[in-house]
Design an enzyme around this catalytic site. Sequence first.
Site, short mmCIF file in Angstrom:
data_model
loop_
_atom_site.label_atom_id
_atom_site.label_comp_id
_atom_site.label_asym_id
_atom_site.label_seq_id
_atom_site.Cartn_x
_atom_site.Cartn_y
_atom_site.Cartn_z
N ASP A 100 14.77 70.66 -49.82
CA ASP A 100 13.34 70.58 -50.12
C ASP A 100 13.11 71.38 -51.40
O ASP A 100 13.42 72.57 -51.46
CB ASP A 100 12.58 71.24 -48.95
CG ASP A 100 11.18 70.71 -48.79
OD1 ASP A 100 10.53 70.45 -49.83
OD2 ASP A 100 10.72 70.58 -47.64
N ASP A 202 8.41 68.39 -52.96
CA ASP A 202 7.11 68.78 -52.42
C ASP A 202 6.02 68.44 -53.44
O ASP A 202 6.14 68.77 -54.63
CB ASP A 202 7.15 70.30 -52.17
CG ASP A 202 5.97 70.80 -51.35
OD1 ASP A 202 5.92 70.48 -50.16
OD2 ASP A 202 5.12 71.52 -51.92
N GLU A 261 7.20 63.79 -51.95
CA GLU A 261 6.09 63.91 -51.01
C GLU A 261 4.82 63.59 -51.79
O GLU A 261 4.35 64.39 -52.59
CB GLU A 261 5.97 65.32 -50.42
CG GLU A 261 4.88 65.36 -49.34
CD GLU A 261 4.23 66.73 -49.17
OE1 GLU A 261 3.60 66.96 -48.13
OE2 GLU A 261 4.33 67.57 -50.08
N HIS A 321 6.26 68.53 -40.29
CA HIS A 321 5.87 69.91 -40.01
C HIS A 321 4.42 70.19 -40.41
O HIS A 321 3.97 71.33 -40.29
CB HIS A 321 6.80 70.86 -40.76
CG HIS A 321 6.65 70.74 -42.25
ND1 HIS A 321 6.92 69.57 -42.93
CD2 HIS A 321 6.23 71.62 -43.18
CE1 HIS A 321 6.67 69.75 -44.21
NE2 HIS A 321 6.25 70.97 -44.40
N ASP A 322 3.71 69.19 -40.90
CA ASP A 322 2.32 69.38 -41.34
C ASP A 322 1.29 68.70 -40.45
O ASP A 322 0.09 68.86 -40.67
CB ASP A 322 2.14 68.81 -42.76
CG ASP A 322 2.84 69.64 -43.83
OD1 ASP A 322 3.06 70.85 -43.61
OD2 ASP A 322 3.16 69.08 -44.89
O1 TEU Z 1 2.31 69.66 -48.09
C1 TEU Z 1 1.28 69.10 -48.84
C2 TEU Z 1 -0.06 69.32 -48.21
O2 TEU Z 1 -0.88 69.91 -48.81
C3 TEU Z 1 -0.43 68.86 -46.86
O3 TEU Z 1 0.49 68.16 -46.15
C4 TEU Z 1 -0.98 70.03 -46.11
O4 TEU Z 1 -0.03 70.57 -45.25
C5 TEU Z 1 -2.18 69.66 -45.31
O5 TEU Z 1 -3.08 69.07 -46.17
C6 TEU Z 1 -2.77 70.90 -44.70
O6 TEU Z 1 -4.13 70.77 -44.54
C7 TEU Z 1 3.40 70.28 -48.67
C8 TEU Z 1 4.25 70.87 -47.56
O7 TEU Z 1 4.71 69.84 -46.73
C9 TEU Z 1 3.43 71.90 -46.84
O8 TEU Z 1 4.11 72.41 -45.73
C10 TEU Z 1 3.12 72.99 -47.82
O9 TEU Z 1 2.28 73.94 -47.22
C11 TEU Z 1 2.42 72.44 -49.07
O10 TEU Z 1 3.06 71.29 -49.59
C12 TEU Z 1 2.46 73.48 -50.17
O11 TEU Z 1 3.75 73.62 -50.66
#
Ligand code: TEU
Length: 533
Positions: A100, A202, A261, A321-322
């Site tokens: 990642d 990311d 992503e 994980h989100d």
């Molecule tokens: O995620 C992008 C992101 O902003 C969303 O998936 C977010 O988790 C959601 O809108 C929360 O409300 C990526 C990563 O997957 C995430 O875990 C990180 O926190 C984010 O980027 C920042 O690096």
Amino acid sequence: MDSNFLWWRDGVIYQIYPRSFADSNGDGIGDLPGIQSKLDYLVELGVDALWLSPVYPSPDVDFGYDVADYTDIDPKYGTLADFDSLVEAAHQRGLRIVMDLVLNHSSDQHPWFIQSRSSRDNPYRDWYIWRDPAPGKRPPNGWQSVFGGKAWEWDEATGQYYYHMFCREQPDLNWRNPRVRQAILDVFRFWMERGVDGFRLDVFNVYFKDDQLRENPRRLGRRPFDSQVHLYDCDRPEMIPLLQEIRALLDSYPERYAVGETFLSTTSKAAGYARPGLLHAAFDFSFLACKWDPAAFLKTIQAIDSQYSQDGWPTYVLGNHDVDRIATRYAHGEDDERLKVLAALLLTQRGTPFIYQGDEIGMRNVHVPRAEMKDPVGLRYWPMPVGRDGERSPMQWSGGAHAGFTIGTPWMRLHANAPIRHVESQRNRPDSLFHVYRRLLRLRKELPALRGGMFLPLNYEPRSLLAYLRKDEGQTVLVALNFSRRRNRLVLGGGLARSGWRLAYSSKRAEYTAPRDSSLLLEPYEALILVQQ
Ligand code: TEU
Ligand code: CA
């Protein structure tokens, strides 16, 4: 396996959240040796590649998504030697490793940022996005941070604002600076030289922001961030040459891969980035938004399918994980019947399926009381139910103490169902969700049409049953998914009814006899896969 098998296109990628996967040393936090100890499990399950959420040194404001060193391993996860050993052990078993890379922002503890904020004439100043205040010491513009508050943070010492799309401890890198670009391309090289097979990028489509900092148009939204149309802080065209450069670098090594992503993803946006010369793939999250409704899934699949030409390749995601666990969104109580239908849906699409750790045993979200919350999003917006701790609880391996995740005290609580829902118990039960995943993963390997074949729906406005063919030159596969808790009949058109089918998979029956009339009777929540003989 056929020699045309390309791991990232024909294979299935399994996401590991290292902190919660397996703890080898009893400190309550999962680690690299822990992952290595579970590789045989992942081979048994039948996935092809592992995407590791970040394992770089990090102060964990955003649990690894705030990186303090791009070319090292955080001591809580192990060492570079542990990493090399994991890559080697994975490769020995035919498993690929996807890292990642969080390159939109770093941690504010990254030496680059510590330098950058130290003075206005520090050579690293321009590695981040610094701007003078607007009159009245106000922020340079009205852009908002995803994780709450303004996207600009005032730095008293140097009298300027810096920009952060996420937490204030996650300052955005200035990708317009050629030295940043070089340093980051070296990060790709560093990991590829260590044998890494691919990268998950990311929020790649926010690397660039409008150079004039124009205001975003307003719209109605729940949170301030959602109340803007992200025209100027997202998807800027300057990104394209950078993606091309990254792609050329990846292509200079054999069979390397990048999946982006897509932030604020739409199907057409993601498809636009997953093109030859750009990224191999870009996450499409539209599956995540579907209700328990076969018509919604069909519409989504068709929308995705129509966006990808011959040379583009889609992704299918049901969990990560989100977002809340698949089981938490779709299942009732501890019942897994719906999850078996979804496993069959996910693993029979034309595109790369992603599986999030624990979804193969139907893990549910853990309810985390406010006092135990760790996720900055959950804390910031509490009591809004947007926190992400619930889907990040420790992996449930066995009926032993702490579900076999750790011999110490786990960094966050386990689900109350851990004593009964775990890998060991599901392994021992042939009809468990784990075996459903395992059988379907095997079938996807065996049947090329399930990977590359065309998607041809059989019923167009399904109410409770979704049926389609996957068809290539040599093979036709029929997939019928009963979304209902009642029996359901699928009427086959003349040609289909007459052809001979062999049972490839069913979650409900061991044998298949051709029906006398032209209809197939499906058991409640049955997933049935037939192959033309
Ligand atoms: O995620 C992008 C992101 O902003 C969303 O998936 C977010 O988790 C959601 O809108 C929360 O409300 C990526 C990563 O997957 C995430 O875990 C990180 O926190 C984010 O980027 C920042 O690096
Ligand atoms: Ca540990």
